[in-house]
Design an enzyme around this catalytic site. Structure first.
Site, PDB file in Angstrom:
ATOM      1  N   SER A  39     -36.654  23.876 -21.786  1.00  0.00           N
ATOM      2  CA  SER A  39     -36.475  23.456 -20.387  1.00  0.00           C
ATOM      3  C   SER A  39     -37.261  22.175 -20.167  1.00  0.00           C
ATOM      4  O   SER A  39     -38.491  22.172 -20.314  1.00  0.00           O
ATOM      5  CB  SER A  39     -37.007  24.536 -19.447  1.00  0.00           C
ATOM      6  OG  SER A  39     -37.319  23.958 -18.183  1.00  0.00           O
ATOM      7  N   HIS A  87     -32.086  22.829 -21.336  1.00  0.00           N
ATOM      8  CA  HIS A  87     -32.049  23.533 -20.041  1.00  0.00           C
ATOM      9  C   HIS A  87     -32.590  22.616 -18.948  1.00  0.00           C
ATOM     10  O   HIS A  87     -33.700  22.070 -19.072  1.00  0.00           O
ATOM     11  CB  HIS A  87     -32.921  24.798 -20.157  1.00  0.00           C
ATOM     12  CG  HIS A  87     -32.898  25.705 -18.977  1.00  0.00           C
ATOM     13  ND1 HIS A  87     -31.904  26.639 -18.753  1.00  0.00           N
ATOM     14  CD2 HIS A  87     -33.770  25.827 -17.943  1.00  0.00           C
ATOM     15  CE1 HIS A  87     -32.184  27.313 -17.639  1.00  0.00           C
ATOM     16  NE2 HIS A  87     -33.307  26.838 -17.129  1.00  0.00           N
ATOM     17  N   ASP A 114     -33.649  22.388 -15.015  1.00  0.00           N
ATOM     18  CA  ASP A 114     -33.982  23.168 -13.815  1.00  0.00           C
ATOM     19  C   ASP A 114     -33.793  22.314 -12.574  1.00  0.00           C
ATOM     20  O   ASP A 114     -34.633  21.471 -12.263  1.00  0.00           O
ATOM     21  CB  ASP A 114     -35.425  23.683 -13.915  1.00  0.00           C
ATOM     22  CG  ASP A 114     -35.525  24.779 -14.950  1.00  0.00           C
ATOM     23  OD1 ASP A 114     -36.339  24.658 -15.876  1.00  0.00           O
ATOM     24  OD2 ASP A 114     -34.740  25.727 -14.845  1.00  0.00           O
ATOM     25  N   MET A 143     -33.732  21.771  -8.740  1.00  0.00           N
ATOM     26  CA  MET A 143     -34.371  22.397  -7.577  1.00  0.00           C
ATOM     27  C   MET A 143     -34.279  21.463  -6.373  1.00  0.00           C
ATOM     28  O   MET A 143     -34.473  20.250  -6.500  1.00  0.00           O
ATOM     29  CB  MET A 143     -35.845  22.669  -7.881  1.00  0.00           C
ATOM     30  CG  MET A 143     -36.038  23.532  -9.113  1.00  0.00           C
ATOM     31  SD  MET A 143     -37.795  23.825  -9.426  1.00  0.00           S
ATOM     32  CE  MET A 143     -37.692  24.618 -11.025  1.00  0.00           C
ATOM     33  N   HIS A 180     -29.317  24.874 -14.547  1.00  0.00           N
ATOM     34  CA  HIS A 180     -29.731  26.059 -13.791  1.00  0.00           C
ATOM     35  C   HIS A 180     -29.925  25.607 -12.353  1.00  0.00           C
ATOM     36  O   HIS A 180     -30.910  24.938 -12.036  1.00  0.00           O
ATOM     37  CB  HIS A 180     -31.024  26.591 -14.425  1.00  0.00           C
ATOM     38  CG  HIS A 180     -31.670  27.701 -13.655  1.00  0.00           C
ATOM     39  ND1 HIS A 180     -32.966  28.118 -13.921  1.00  0.00           N
ATOM     40  CD2 HIS A 180     -31.243  28.467 -12.619  1.00  0.00           C
ATOM     41  CE1 HIS A 180     -33.284  29.093 -13.101  1.00  0.00           C
ATOM     42  NE2 HIS A 180     -32.258  29.325 -12.297  1.00  0.00           N
ATOM     43  N   MET A 208     -31.006  25.896  -8.813  1.00  0.00           N
ATOM     44  CA  MET A 208     -31.844  26.606  -7.850  1.00  0.00           C
ATOM     45  C   MET A 208     -31.779  25.815  -6.546  1.00  0.00           C
ATOM     46  O   MET A 208     -32.738  25.146  -6.122  1.00  0.00           O
ATOM     47  CB  MET A 208     -33.296  26.701  -8.359  1.00  0.00           C
ATOM     48  CG  MET A 208     -33.431  27.631  -9.562  1.00  0.00           C
ATOM     49  SD  MET A 208     -34.953  27.396 -10.493  1.00  0.00           S
ATOM     50  CE  MET A 208     -34.420  26.089 -11.600  1.00  0.00           C
ATOM     51  N   MET A 248     -34.209  35.960 -14.827  1.00  0.00           N
ATOM     52  CA  MET A 248     -35.469  35.260 -14.577  1.00  0.00           C
ATOM     53  C   MET A 248     -36.636  36.197 -14.874  1.00  0.00           C
ATOM     54  O   MET A 248     -36.696  37.307 -14.364  1.00  0.00           O
ATOM     55  CB  MET A 248     -35.544  34.796 -13.121  1.00  0.00           C
ATOM     56  CG  MET A 248     -34.557  33.695 -12.753  1.00  0.00           C
ATOM     57  SD  MET A 248     -34.681  32.254 -13.803  1.00  0.00           S
ATOM     58  CE  MET A 248     -36.312  31.684 -13.376  1.00  0.00           C
ATOM     59  N   ASP A 263     -35.405  33.470 -18.975  1.00  0.00           N
ATOM     60  CA  ASP A 263     -35.990  32.204 -18.544  1.00  0.00           C
ATOM     61  C   ASP A 263     -37.306  32.391 -17.784  1.00  0.00           C
ATOM     62  O   ASP A 263     -37.322  32.965 -16.701  1.00  0.00           O
ATOM     63  CB  ASP A 263     -34.956  31.532 -17.619  1.00  0.00           C
ATOM     64  CG  ASP A 263     -35.357  30.164 -17.177  1.00  0.00           C
ATOM     65  OD1 ASP A 263     -34.617  29.592 -16.347  1.00  0.00           O
ATOM     66  OD2 ASP A 263     -36.397  29.658 -17.635  1.00  0.00           O
TER      67      ASP A 263
HETATM   68  C1  DX5 Z   1     -38.435  28.161 -13.433  1.00  0.00           C
HETATM   69  C2  DX5 Z   1     -37.409  27.609 -14.408  1.00  0.00           C
HETATM   70  C3  DX5 Z   1     -37.753  27.862 -15.851  1.00  0.00           C
HETATM   71  C4  DX5 Z   1     -39.067  27.239 -16.270  1.00  0.00           C
HETATM   72  C5  DX5 Z   1     -39.432  27.696 -17.663  1.00  0.00           C
HETATM   73  O1  DX5 Z   1     -37.927  28.076 -12.117  1.00  0.00           O
HETATM   74  O2  DX5 Z   1     -36.143  28.163 -14.142  1.00  0.00           O
HETATM   75  O3  DX5 Z   1     -36.684  27.338 -16.656  1.00  0.00           O
HETATM   76  O4  DX5 Z   1     -38.942  25.833 -16.274  1.00  0.00           O
HETATM   77  O5  DX5 Z   1     -40.695  27.115 -17.964  1.00  0.00           O
HETATM   78  P1  DX5 Z   1     -41.819  27.997 -18.723  1.00  0.00           P
HETATM   79  O6  DX5 Z   1     -41.235  28.293 -20.077  1.00  0.00           O
HETATM   80  O7  DX5 Z   1     -43.012  27.080 -18.791  1.00  0.00           O
HETATM   81  O8  DX5 Z   1     -42.040  29.221 -17.905  1.00  0.00           O
HETATM   82 ZN    ZN Z   2     -34.534  27.629 -15.571  1.00  0.00          ZN
END
Ligand code: DX5
Ligand code: ZN
Length: 222
Positions: A7, A32, A34, A36, A65, A67, A136, A174
């Site tokens: 990620s 990956h 993220d 947001m 992903h 969010m 998650m 994740d």
């Molecule tokens: C959190 C994300 C994850 C996160 C994983 O909201 O969806 O993908 O970045 O990072 P680590 O492996 O550091 O928990």
């Molecule tokens: Zn994620």
């Protein structure tokens, strides 16, 4: 076969290209992203424009992903930018059947995400239509959080649900996955393992990626 998905949330964005290249050389399978928006989760990251740049240089599948509030509005943009996999949260996608169809209609793999506090029961119907499910193991919004221990029981339960309802689905896990727990997560039923700070926090990203990939590969045989 198990897949490793670094990620980039935990990457050094000043060196993002070279760090992704190190992941590729270390054997990463998927990248990956993220996404947001500061509404669905208390953090803001990046949009389709980042995927576009990465896509020009990276041949690995890109996993977005989402969010974000109102994901339907942005799904086409992320897929046109290069996302090969797009996942949306069951918690804020009331028309999940239509949304998964929308993702597939643009040619990407459709994923449904579930937060640590949401009962797996709400996935029953969606599992008939998804290509993958993202469990998650931290509360979404930030990298570097601790793996929520109960996620292992949930993962085993989800594995049984998937095997009963739609065995073709891949399970992605994740959050909080590190060298110390990655084999246990793989053995409990994860097909795709997302690792953020556990990869980008290392001095040698290529070597760390290889180490994690070897751990999940050997988790199947040892
Ligand atoms: C959190 C994300 C994850 C996160 C994983 O909201 O969806 O993908 O970045 O990072 P680590 O492996 O550091 O928990
Ligand atoms: Zn994620």
């Amino acid at each position: 076969m198990k897949f490793l998905a670094p990620s980039i949330l935990s990457a050094d964005f000043w060196k993002l290209g070279e760090q992704i290249q190190a992941c590729i050389e270390g054997g990463a399978d998927i990248i990956h992203f993220d996404v947001m928006d500061g509404h669905f989760v208390p953090n803001i990251t990046f949009g389709p424009v980042l995927l576009e740049s990465i896509k020009r240089h990276c041949s690995l599948p890109l996993d977005a992903h989402l969010m974000i509030e109102n994901p339907d509005r942005y799904i086409p943009d992320f897929i046109k930018a290069g996302a090969d996999m797009v996942s949306v949260h069951i918690e804020n996608t009331p028309h999940i059947h239509r949304t998964l169809d929308l993702i597939k209609s643009f040619g990407a793999k459709a994923g449904v995400v579930i937060n640590p506090g949401t009962s797996l029961r709400v996935l029953e119907e969606a599992l008939h239509y998804a290509d993958f499910v993202l469990l998650m193991s931290v509360n979404p919004g930030f990298g570097g959080q601790r793996f929520i221990e109960r996620s292992l029981q949930r993962l085993r339960k989800l594995r049984a649900m998937v095997d009963r309802i739609n065995p073709n689905i891949l399970i992605e896990v994740d959050g909080g996955i590190k060298e110390e727990n990655i084999q246990e997560v793989a053995r409990a039923g994860a097909d795709i393992l997302v690792v953020g700070s556990g990869v980008f926090g290392a001095k040698d990203i290529k070597a760390q990626t290889k180490r994690l990939k070897d751990l999940i590969t050997f988790s199947e045989v040892l």
